[in-house]
Structure formats: C-alpha cells, structure tokens
Design a protein around this motif. Structure first.
Motif, PDB file in Angstrom:
ATOM      1  N   GLN A 153       0.814  -1.210   0.000  1.00  0.00           N
ATOM      2  CA  GLN A 153       0.000   0.000   0.000  1.00  0.00           C
ATOM      3  C   GLN A 153       0.849   1.262   0.000  1.00  0.00           C
TER       4      GLN A 153
ATOM      5  N   MET B 159       0.802   5.656  -0.028  1.00  0.00           N
ATOM      6  CA  MET B 159       0.002   6.862   0.172  1.00  0.00           C
ATOM      7  C   MET B 159       0.740   7.997  -0.510  1.00  0.00           C
TER       8      MET B 159
ATOM      9  N   TYR C  30     -10.163  14.165  -7.413  1.00  0.00           N
ATOM     10  CA  TYR C  30     -10.979  15.371  -7.314  1.00  0.00           C
ATOM     11  C   TYR C  30     -11.372  15.894  -8.694  1.00  0.00           C
TER      12      TYR C  30
ATOM     13  N   GLU D 227     -15.915  14.472  -5.719  1.00  0.00           N
ATOM     14  CA  GLU D 227     -14.703  13.887  -5.178  1.00  0.00           C
ATOM     15  C   GLU D 227     -14.998  12.402  -5.034  1.00  0.00           C
TER      16      GLU D 227
ATOM     17  N   HIS E   7       0.183  -0.044   4.786  1.00  0.00           N
ATOM     18  CA  HIS E   7       0.818   1.228   5.149  1.00  0.00           C
ATOM     19  C   HIS E   7       0.680   1.445   6.662  1.00  0.00           C
TER      20      HIS E   7
ATOM     21  N   ILE F   6       0.181   3.948   8.505  1.00  0.00           N
ATOM     22  CA  ILE F   6      -0.945   4.785   8.929  1.00  0.00           C
ATOM     23  C   ILE F   6      -2.248   4.002   8.841  1.00  0.00           C
ATOM     24  N   GLU F   7      -2.343   3.153   7.797  1.00  0.00           N
ATOM     25  CA  GLU F   7      -3.523   2.296   7.647  1.00  0.00           C
ATOM     26  C   GLU F   7      -3.626   1.340   8.839  1.00  0.00           C
TER      27      GLU F   7
ATOM     28  N   ARG G 104      -4.830   3.316  11.754  1.00  0.00           N
ATOM     29  CA  ARG G 104      -6.203   3.742  11.517  1.00  0.00           C
ATOM     30  C   ARG G 104      -7.174   2.587  11.742  1.00  0.00           C
ATOM     31  N   GLN G 105      -6.844   1.419  11.187  1.00  0.00           N
ATOM     32  CA  GLN G 105      -7.759   0.282  11.344  1.00  0.00           C
ATOM     33  C   GLN G 105      -7.843  -0.154  12.806  1.00  0.00           C
TER      34      GLN G 105
ATOM     35  N   GLU H 185     -16.604   8.613   6.862  1.00  0.00           N
ATOM     36  CA  GLU H 185     -15.561   9.343   6.150  1.00  0.00           C
ATOM     37  C   GLU H 185     -16.171  10.569   5.498  1.00  0.00           C
TER      38      GLU H 185
ATOM     39  N   ASN I 295     -12.350  15.534   1.183  1.00  0.00           N
ATOM     40  CA  ASN I 295     -11.162  16.313   1.543  1.00  0.00           C
ATOM     41  C   ASN I 295     -11.318  17.781   1.144  1.00  0.00           C
TER      42      ASN I 295
ATOM     43  N   ARG J 206      -7.661  12.218   5.730  1.00  0.00           N
ATOM     44  CA  ARG J 206      -6.585  13.145   5.372  1.00  0.00           C
ATOM     45  C   ARG J 206      -6.919  14.577   5.719  1.00  0.00           C
TER      46      ARG J 206
ATOM     47  N   PHE K 189      -5.063  18.751   5.491  1.00  0.00           N
ATOM     48  CA  PHE K 189      -4.060  19.489   4.736  1.00  0.00           C
ATOM     49  C   PHE K 189      -3.760  20.829   5.402  1.00  0.00           C
TER      50      PHE K 189
ATOM     51  N   GLU L   6       4.231  17.981   7.969  1.00  0.00           N
ATOM     52  CA  GLU L   6       3.795  17.525   6.655  1.00  0.00           C
ATOM     53  C   GLU L   6       2.600  18.370   6.253  1.00  0.00           C
ATOM     54  N   HIS L   7       2.508  18.706   4.974  1.00  0.00           N
ATOM     55  CA  HIS L   7       1.313  19.444   4.561  1.00  0.00           C
ATOM     56  C   HIS L   7       0.106  18.520   4.434  1.00  0.00           C
TER      57      HIS L   7
ATOM     58  N   HIS M 299      -2.817  12.691   8.653  1.00  0.00           N
ATOM     59  CA  HIS M 299      -4.063  11.973   8.936  1.00  0.00           C
ATOM     60  C   HIS M 299      -4.519  12.228  10.365  1.00  0.00           C
TER      61      HIS M 299
ATOM     62  N   PHE N  22       6.163   8.756   5.436  1.00  0.00           N
ATOM     63  CA  PHE N  22       4.828   8.202   5.194  1.00  0.00           C
ATOM     64  C   PHE N  22       4.354   8.394   3.754  1.00  0.00           C
ATOM     65  N   MET N  23       4.668   9.559   3.189  1.00  0.00           N
ATOM     66  CA  MET N  23       4.157   9.869   1.857  1.00  0.00           C
ATOM     67  C   MET N  23       5.250   9.736   0.798  1.00  0.00           C
TER      68      MET N  23
END
Lengths: 809, 339
Positions: free
Chosen positions: A522, A524, A589, A594, B106, B108-109, B112-113, B128, B131, B193, B195, B205-206, B209, B328-329
């Motif tokens: 996965q 991101m 988007y 979205e 990932h 973060i996943e 999150r889970q 959810e 964004n 997410r 921003f 980070e811009h 999560h 992460f990204m």
C-alpha cells in the motif's frame, strides 16, 4: 507573548519558583511553552572593543578585526558589518551560544578558518544572541544602541551581567490566548494569578489630569463602529531622552529595543496593560485635529518602518487635516513620528475594531504588537487606565505637562452583558457538583460581579474581559480555576446503541486486505501533483482543480487519478524491486465530485503481465463475490476522455458489474512509461523495457457490488471426467467466442480451463492453437468414457462448423 | 504366579519399546525378552516342558501370545525407524524457508484500522468525508467566521477561482455535516486526510491523517470527557495512562482543553521527548460549542457533547518509533516493507 517573572512580581506576591508559576498557569489559564532564565546564553558573550580593522588578504568582502576583551585580544573574520574602530561590541567567544542570522536554533560557536585566516568568535547583532526577534542590519554598538558609558563597559564583562538580566521569561503560546485579549499584558496575567492563588493584585496608582486648554485638541471619529473610542491629550515641555534604566531592562527582557523615553513609555504601558498607544509630534501635524476615518482611494502613507504603503477605503486611518498620519491600530506614520526634537505631542489611547485591524494588517502583510492585541478585540474601557498611566510616566520621566483637556470620543459603549447561568447547567456541563459558594468565590476572584437568583446566578464580567458572552463561557471560568484535574472522571450513562453498520468502511478494509494478500503493497501519495505529471500523461491543466496557494509548483493540481502517483512510486522503487505490485486507496478530485478510488499497478517484463494483472483482479473480485465481466472499453465519459491517450488500445478494458462500470484494467502505453522513466534509459530503468498494467475501481461502486451472499451447493455425488482438447483455429477468433460455443454444447460440461495458447512452429500461419482441459460430470450417474468421447466429437463438430477449427494432432 | 509375571513382562516390554530411541535399543529389548538363550519370555517357554500338564495348558498359550505380541511391537518399531531414517537423510532445517510474497499495509492504515476497531467496539460509528470542503463546514459552522484570528492557527490551502472551497484543515470539518444528517445520541469518529499549507520537514507535513471523534447526547459533561479519553488511551496503548486536562483554545469548543498523557517513553519522569515535563500533548478536545450545535440545527440547550482530535500520523510515529514524518508519503518500499 513573553511574561517577565520580575515584572509580574510588581503586582502580586508569587511563589519563589517561576516553574511553579508556569505550571499553575498551564493548568488554569494558558500553556507556558517554556521558562527561560534570561541571559543564560550570554555568559560567553562579553564586552569587546574593536582595536583594529583590516581587509582580509584573500577575500575582498571580508574583514579581519582584533577585538580586545580584557588583557587579551581575539582575531575575528567578519563580513562588512559596519564595524568601526573603537566600537564597543557584544563579542561572542568560542563556545558561546548563538543563533545564525537570528534564526534557527541555538548553536555553539566554534573556532573557524575562513580563507586562511582564523576566527575566534564573532561580533553579534541583537537577534544572534536573543536580544531581539528580528535580525538587525548591524552588530550591536553597546554605546550607541544601549547607551552605556565607557566607564560602565569593562572589557570582558559578560553581557547578562552588564544588562542586569536576572529574570525569568515565561513564554506563553499565543494561540491559547486567541480569545483572551486581556492576557496580552502583565497585569492581565497578574489578575489570573490572583484568582489562582486567592491573592490580590496591586495595580499602579493612577494620578489625576490637570485641566489645561493651551491647545484646543479636536478629535473627530467618522466611523464609530471601526473606532468605538478615541482618547487623546496634548502634552508639552517634553524632554526626549533615555527612559529610566528599570524600564529599559523590562523592555529588553520582553525583547524590545529601548528607543527613547516617549516611545518606551508607550510600549511599556502596552506590555503592562495590554493597550497599544501612539504618540504624534504635534508640530508635524497640520492642526491639532485628529480625524479617524477610512482611507480614501489612492491615499498613501510612509509608515515608521520607512515603507510607502498604499491605502484603500477598507483601511481605517488616523489623519490630520492634510492626510494620513497613522494606520489605525497597525502602525504610525513616519512624518509625525516622535523625534529627538519633539517637545509637544498628542498621546493616543484608542479602541479599534478587531476585524478591520486584522484585515488591514493582512492586506499589508504588516504584523505589529499593536495588531497582535487589537485583532483579538480589546476592551473599550482599557484606553482610560492606559492613558492615565502613560501620562503619569511621561510626567515623571519626560517632564510632560498637560496642554489640552483630555478628549474622549466614546461613541460606542459596549453593552453590559449580563449572563444568566443556571446552577443545574453548571453541574450538567461539568459533571461535578461544585457548590454555589465555590462558584461565586471563583468568579469574584476573577473580577466578576455575581448575583444569586432562584436556581441560577446572574453574572457580569469585568469590563476588561471581552470573551464572556454565553453561560458556557462562565462555566469554563469556574471549571478551569476549580481545576480540570479536580473533576472526577465519570462514565457516560446512556442507552446501549450498537454502532450503525457502515458497509463502505467494512468493505474498503476487506478490499485493501485482499489486495495485500495478493501481494500488493500500500502506498500513500499526495493529493496534489504538478506540471511534470500533466506533461507525462498529456493531461490538460484545465481539467484540474488548482490550488490558489500551492506550497510549490510540483504540488499545485488536485489529482484526478491515482495513476501518476503510482507510476512515480514504481520508478523510484525499480532498483529495489524489479517488478513491484503497488496499490493506493485515496480520493481523486473533479470539479463536480470527489471520489474514493483504489488503484493498483503491476509491473512485468512483457505485455503478458496484462494477464497476471487480470488474474489478480479476477481473484480480488471473486473474493468480494462480485458478478463481473471484463471487456474492451468502447466509450468513456467526457471527463475521463483524457485517458484514451494513456493506455494500449489493444488492452484497454473496463470491468462491469451488470450495466455498471466499476473499474478499469489497462496496459499502459510504452510512451507513458518512457515519460515516467520506467522504461528506456531513465534513472533505474537502465535501458530495460518494462510493461505496467494499471487497474482502478470506483470504491463506492465496487462496495455496492461486493457481498457475502454465498449459497451452498451440494457436493457432487458422481465423479468428474476430464479430457484435454487441443484445436487449431484462425488467429482472428477470440477466446471468449470459442468458450461461448463450447459451453453451449453440453450441459454435462462443468469447467473449461484454457492452459495454452500457441502460435508458430507446426501451426499454419494465420492460425493458432488453443489447448484446454474440459471437465464433465453428470449429476444422475457416473459418466462413461465413451459418452465423454461423444461430447468431444459434438464440440469439435460445432467448432468446425462455426470457426473451421480442427483438432490439433 | 507365571500368569502374573507374563502380564508384567508384556507391559514392561511395551513401555520400553515405546520409548526406545533407535534400532540399537530395539535390538537390545528384543534380546532381553525374546533372546534364544536368556530372553525372559523364551525362558518361560523353555520351562513349559517341566510343568504339570494343567499348568502347561494355562501358561503355554499365554506365553506364546505374549511372544507374538512383543515380536509384532518390535517389528513395527523397527519399520518406523527405517522409514524415518529414509525420510530425514541429509535434512538441514537451518536452510531458509521457501520464499513467498505478500503485500504490506501502510503504517498509517495499520493504526487507523486499529483505532476504527477500538472505537467501533466502544459504540462509535466510523464515517468518512470529502477532503475538499466548503469554507462553511471547515470554518464558519465551527464558530470561526472570516477574519477570525483562529484562522491563522491553520494555514489553509485555497482553491483557485473558488473562494468558498478549501482543502480541509481538520477532520472537524465533518462535525456539522454529520450532525445535520443525524439526531443525537451520536458517537462518531471521522478518520481521514487533512491538509495544512506549511513547509515540510522531519516533523511537519502538509498532508497528514487525523481522527476526529465526537459524542452528542442530552447530558454529556467534562467528567464524561475525561473518563472516555482515559478509556480510549488505555485501549490504544494497552495500559493505564495518566492524563491531565488543561485549558486550550479552539473556537468550536467551550470549554476547550488540551489533554496531555504521561510520557510513555520515560513514564512521566521527564525526557527529551516530553521536553522534561513528563507530559506529552496528545488530544485537543473540548465541550462542543453551542454555536456548533446551533449550526447543526439542534434545538437550543437540548444537547451537550464533546469533541476530540487524534493525530493518526503522530500516533503511527509514536507506535513504530518513526522519527521522520516525510517517510509516510514518500513511497519508499524499503520503508513500507517493514510493516
């Protein structure tokens, strides 16, 4: 906002440890980020005298200076810093803590060699040793900038000793004060501490003004909404000189540079009461008339930072009869600025509308201490105390005398806001039974007037508080002084309601897990990409939503597909994994909507990777129990038309469930892979040819189709009979046509598995062979071989008739 | 007497054969019981001829069947050893296992889970949202009108040509939207997410999560908030954690708090991670501001509630000891394959 511990002690008796005060403020009022011992870093910064300056032998723009710091001298290499011989400087010795360019973190100064000359320290600007926030152009001149005499400047004396900095600074996080305009001042915090420690505050005693009418000061406020209150007074016989040492120390400890007595006093009162003030040199004004009005289009002002600023009718200004003399609540004008020659001045203490100040400040990108306070919404009662305090100090330290009456244009008085808070609601919201007496005690300590009525209290906040409007505001005051930590945690008492079943969440998890089981890792990626990605994919920027204020050019479009992110991932990982399998779940988007997507890439060394991908996608869909069909794409919606150019026409398919397109599966065209450096001579591609398949699903559509509705089928009672069949057929015929025909021949046929497709040697040109396993079963009896042979013949006859297919021998 | 003895011998032999560790041992056992010269069973059989006829009739068959039984047991055991020997010849269990591949989730996943499961088990719905949201939901409905200084706290990405749209700066942007559609009691978490237009470095980070949570009901109090947060943190960290609540300012809550938990690295003693304070700022939270409940269209004074925000990215960094947020990204498989 910095608080000086010593300064606070002028108003209230405090615990001996500043850290304790900091902790208590953190727990009851606002977070103290840090307690700093003042001047700690100045131990190794000492008084130095510039003995000589020469040019650096090997560099035009560098100088070599000898700095005397006692019996010994140190050589330094420096830039052209406006250093002069006989100047007294703040000399940082090797080992001192400095901030480069006044920014970044503290670093230890080390010995250096610059173009062959050694340097053993540096002459510092204020910001480099934490004496100011903004980097100055020149290094400190201890005589000129700080007014020390040569006898005071004993060489080698540490600067903290010289400046008498034996104080602690409590650094408060401004964000936590956004709603508390009254707390941008020392008295504001003294009041808080008084409530926390149940002590009283000793405020400065304020004198009276003498009636004077030598000058007839006029104040005209044109817009009372934008300027609810304006107080002005003319003061004469002003002697401009240095402010008293104690005041300078306080300003320096806050991080302000002392300038002269008048400016220092206005700043001091601002830091003491929180009210920004301004002084105009009366002689520079056209007449003794102050006009508070919106600027006229085209008007300009040169502010005291010597910048010419264009004004708009959105900006509130202070003007005389000729034009602007200050931007209200933001910054004064240079022409009316107090100078060494000033003898008569107009002192301003006013209240301006927070939104208007903030808008002007934002438009001009001009943040000042005054803006910091006004934009939070100051009390309109504050100017009075501040005015009296400032006049007292100006009388004492600048010889000021009243020359006019005090003008007070107070056109818009704030409503007295009486808030009624029901006792029951206090309990309901806090969850703790705080006795009414305690409530009253807390609020009174904070300066509130509290009246008890039946089952409720009527509360009037002190006039310096502008943040108390609703019962919840009052309850917060009670709870925080009571101490949040003293509240007993209690579980929520309510009916048991199971969380509602959200199929989207559940299936998305399943989909991601299934992909991982199938070997996909996965990713991101950012929701943004730039022109590079658009170029690589031949996309038109017009089809994209664009950020108005991107962080950088390569992050300015909102992504309309997960594809470029995944292709970038492939490219950067090729050297780790030759044929990676990657996926991402995330939003794309479009102007109208979205969408949540899941997209994946599979990399291989031939176009056959398409079938690997197809197999994986089929397996995924089988796991989700989706009834699907994969077929060539005949049309694309307008907004997806840009994708025609990206995929290999021969292998561009859509995945359907009934009439609904739920996803696509396509082989990416070689040109695109070249653009992304995945094939060809790019970074890690190393001249190899790679093939990449991209699939993606509209998650909402896929989730709609996914299900667990599986029905049990009884296990067969009779055995299967398998045979192999190998045929030669025209290469134009597609497998699914053949498969369809075979299926129709016989109901006993249960499975067809194509295991080989072959073209070439031993097959006539224009033909190909299909080799397959066929599995037969009859549910009423055991099939005999000769029956199955009969079916094989039937199938061959049919294929021969339909496609002129022959058995391959 | 002999009968007892035979039974005893048979049992003994069976036990010995059972634990025999090799062919040699089996051979020894065979000799011990069936050896021609002095095997114990052989001796009995040989002694038959000196017995009285009626005794002979009794002991004879028994001894014989014991002999047959032991022979069979020995034969079985010998065969078993032989087969074993064939299969394990040259077997090196230190050779590496066959390579299989699977994908990687990932980090973060993963976090999150984990959180979704915890919150689900505590009765929270997981919802959810978009964004790209309207200024109204991101700011105004949350009691942050235009030109409010609180907007400075969240550097915002705006959309060219659409003043009313922003990239959501927090998952709180879903609060009013969800409340508009649902009537309390509400227990909701919103992961996703967010921003912020700020320069990226090892700790900024811009894109990051968050997980927003809120509860609305008739009588939700600060003491409920403290209790619930303690429970949540206990589930997340799988141990009791000390928490402290102190004032914090967020326009959409009143009162607003910062919830600190005792530093997990030093157990509250003070270390570089907690800057020596023993506390780590973890969850901004507060009682939902009446203006927010009003935006949602709820009758005035009917409901109270609290809201809180968890930084998923931050939790993932804490959980896995990741010291650079940019990883992460970044899409580096050397990083992602560690999870």
């Amino acid at each position: 906002m910095n608080l000086s511990y010593n300064w606070l002690k002028q108003y209230i008796a405090l615990p001996p440890k500043p850290e304790k005060v900091a902790d208590d403020l953190t727990m009851h009022t606002a977070e103290v980020d840090e307690v700093r011992k003042l001047g700690e870093n100045l131990d190794e910064v000492v008084v130095g005298l510039v003995e000589s300056i020469e040019k650096h032998p090997n560099a035009d723009k560098l100088l070599i200076a000898q700095i005397k710091i006692g019996p010994e001298s140190k050589q330094i290499v420096c830039g052209d810093l406006d250093l002069s011989e006989r100047q007294y400087v703040a000399f940082a010795k090797v080992g001192a803590k400095v901030k480069w360019h006044g920014e970044d973190d503290w670093t230890n100064l080390e010995e250096a060699e610059i173009r062959g000359e050694k340097s053993f320290g540096m002459a510092c600007a204020g910001a480099e040793i934490g004496l100011s926030d903004k980097m100055e152009v020149n290094v400190i001149d201890l005589k000129k900038d700080y007014g020390f005499s040569e006898t005071e400047l004993k060489l080698g004396t540490p600067l903290n000793k010289l400046l008498g900095m034996e104080d602690y600074l409590l650094d408060i996080d401004n964000k936590s004060l956004t709603h508390r305009s009254d707390l941008f001042s020392h008295i504001g915090f003294a009041r808080e501490l008084a409530a926390i420690y149940s002590k009283t505050v000793n405020l400065p005693k304020l004198g009276n003004l003498k009636a004077a009418n030598k000058v007839n000061l006029k104040v005209e406020v044109k817009d009372k909404e934008l300027c609810p209150r304006y107080m002005g007074i003319v003061l004469e016989d002003i002697r401009i000189e240095e402010s008293p040492e104690w005041m300078q120390k306080m300003l320096v400890s806050y991080g302000m540079r002392p300038i002269n007595n008048v400016v220092d006093i206005t700043n001091f009162v601002m830091l003491e009461y929180g009210q920004p003030m301004h002084a105009f040199d009366l002689e520079k004004l056209a007449t003794p008339k102050i006009i508070v009005r919106p600027a006229i289009k085209g008007e300009e002002i040169i502010t005291i930072d010597d910048q010419k600023r264009k004004l708009t009718p959105e900006d509130l200004i202070i003007a005389d009869e000729k034009g602007p003399i200050a931007i209200a609540g933001v910054m004064g004008g240079a022409t009316s600025e107090v100078s060494d020659k000033t003898t008569t001045l107009i002192l301003e203490s006013a209240n301006f509308n927070k939104t208007s100040v903030r808008k002007t400040s934002n438009r001009l990108a001009l943040r000042t201490e005054a803006v910091l306070r006004f934009e939070k919404g100051l009390s309109a009662y504050l100017p009075e105390e501040a005015m009296l305090r400032a006049v007292d100090l100006l009388k004492e330290y600048a010889g000021a005398k009243e020359a006019s009456a005090l003008k007070d244009e107070f056109k818009l008085k704030p409503k007295v806001n009486e808030v009624i808070v029901r006792n029951e609601y206090i309990y309901r919201l806090i969850g703790e039974d705080i006795k009414p007496e305690k409530v009253k005690q807390i609020l009174s300590a904070l300066g509130f007037i509290v009246k008890k009525t039946n089952g409720a209290i009527k509360v009037i906040a002190p006039n310096f508080r502008t943040d108390i409007n609703i019962p919840e505001d009052v309850i917060e005051e009670v709870a925080r002084i009571y101490g949040f930590d003293n509240i007993t945690p209690k579980p929520i008492v309510s009916a048991i309601n199971p969380p509602s079943y959200n199929p989207t969440i559940v299936w998305k998890r399943r989909i991601k897990e299934a992909l991982m089981d199938l070997g996909f890792t996965q990713m991101m990626n950012y929701s943004f990409y730039g022109d590079k990605e658009l170029r690589n994919l031949n996309f038109d920027p017009k089809t994209h939503i664009e950020l108005a204020n991107p962080l950088s050019e390569d992050q300015k479009y909102l992504r309309t597909t997960l594809l470029p992110g995944l292709l970038n991932n492939v490219e950067r990982n090729l050297y780790i994994d030759e044929n990676p399998k990657l996926f991402e779940e995330g939003h794309i988007y479009y102007p109208d909507n979205e969408m949540d997507m899941v997209g994946g890439v599979i990399v291989g060394d031939s176009e056959k990777v398409f079938f690997d991908a197809k197999g994986l996608v089929e397996m995924l869909l089988k796991q989700l129990n989706v009834d699907f069909e994969i077929r060539p794409i005949k049309e694309r919606a307008e907004k997806y038309s840009k994708f025609w150019n990206i995929f290999n026409n021969q292998a561009d398919t859509e995945i359907r469930a009934g009439d609904q397109v739920i996803g696509t599966l396509s082989l990416i065209s070689p040109e695109i892979l070249l653009n992304f450096n995945i094939s060809g001579v790019g970074n890690y591609a190393e001249g190899k040819d790679k093939f990449v398949v991209y699939f993606n699903f509209w998650l909402d559509e896929l989730v709609k189709e996914a299900n667990n509705d599986k029905k049990y089928k009884p296990l067969p009672k009779y055995p299967d009979v398998s045979i192999d069949l190998s045929i030669i057929i025209s290469e134009d015929i597609k497998w699914n046509e053949v498969e369809k025909e075979i299926k129709n021949v016989n109901i006993s046929l249960r499975e067809i598995e194509l295991f080989d497709v072959y073209k070439g040697k031993s097959i006539p040109s224009g033909q190909k062979s299909f080799a397959m396993h066929l599995k037969f079963r009859d549910d009423s009896k055991t099939l005999e071989m000769d029956e199955v042979e009969k079916y094989r013949k039937e199938i061959m006859n049919k294929l021969n008739k339909q496609f002129k297919a022959e058995i391959r021998k | 007497m002999d009968k007892e003895k035979i039974r005893g011998l048979l049992k003994e032999a069976e036990a010995k054969i059972g634990i025999a560790k090799g062919l040699n041992e089996v051979e020894k056992i065979k000799k011990e019981y069936l050896g021609r010269k002095d095997g114990q069973i052989s001796l009995i059989l040989r002694g038959l001829k000196d017995m009285k006829p009626e005794q002979k009739k009794e002991v004879g068959p028994m001894a014989n069947s014991a002999k047959i039984e032991i022979e069979k047991m020995i034969k079985d055991k010998e065969e078993w050893f032989l087969l074993q020997g064939q299969e394990v010849a040259g077997f090196d269990i230190t050779l590496p296992g066959s390579k299989t591949t699977t994908g990687h989730m990932h980090p973060i996943e993963i976090v999150r889970q984990e959180l979704e499961v915890i919150f689900n088990s505590m009765g929270f719905d997981v919802i959810e949202g978009d964004n790209l949201v309207s200024d109204y939901y991101n700011f105004e409905s949350l009691n942050i009108p235009p030109d409010h200084p609180a907007r400075d706290m969240q550097d915002t990405f705006f959309i060219k040509g659409h003043k009313e749209l922003v990239m959501r700066t927090h998952t709180s942007a879903m609060q009013v939207k969800i409340m508009e559609e649902r009537e309390p009691p509400l227990r909701v978490v919103v992961p996703g997410r967010c921003f912020r237009n700020e320069a990226t470095d090892a700790s900024h980070e811009h894109t990051f999560h968050q997980l927003e949570g809120f509860i609305v009901d008739k009588n939700i109090s600060i003491s409920n908030l403290i209790y619930t947060q303690k429970m949540i943190l206990k589930e997340i960290f799988k141990k009791d954690v000390k928490v402290r609540l102190r004032p914090g300012y967020f326009p959409f809550v009143e009162p607003g708090f910062e919830l600190d938990c005792s530093c997990l690295i030093c157990d509250g003693k003070g270390c570089p991670v907690c800057k020596g304070s023993g506390w780590v700022e973890l969850i901004p939270c507060g009682m939902i501001h009446p203006k927010v409940l009003e935006s949602a269209g709820y009758p005035k004074g009917k409901y109270t509630g609290f809201a809180f925000g968890l930084g998923l990215t931050r939790l993932a960094m804490m959980k896995f000891g990741i010291d650079d947020i940019r990883l992460f990204m970044d899409g580096d498989l050397r990083f992602l394959k560690q999870f």
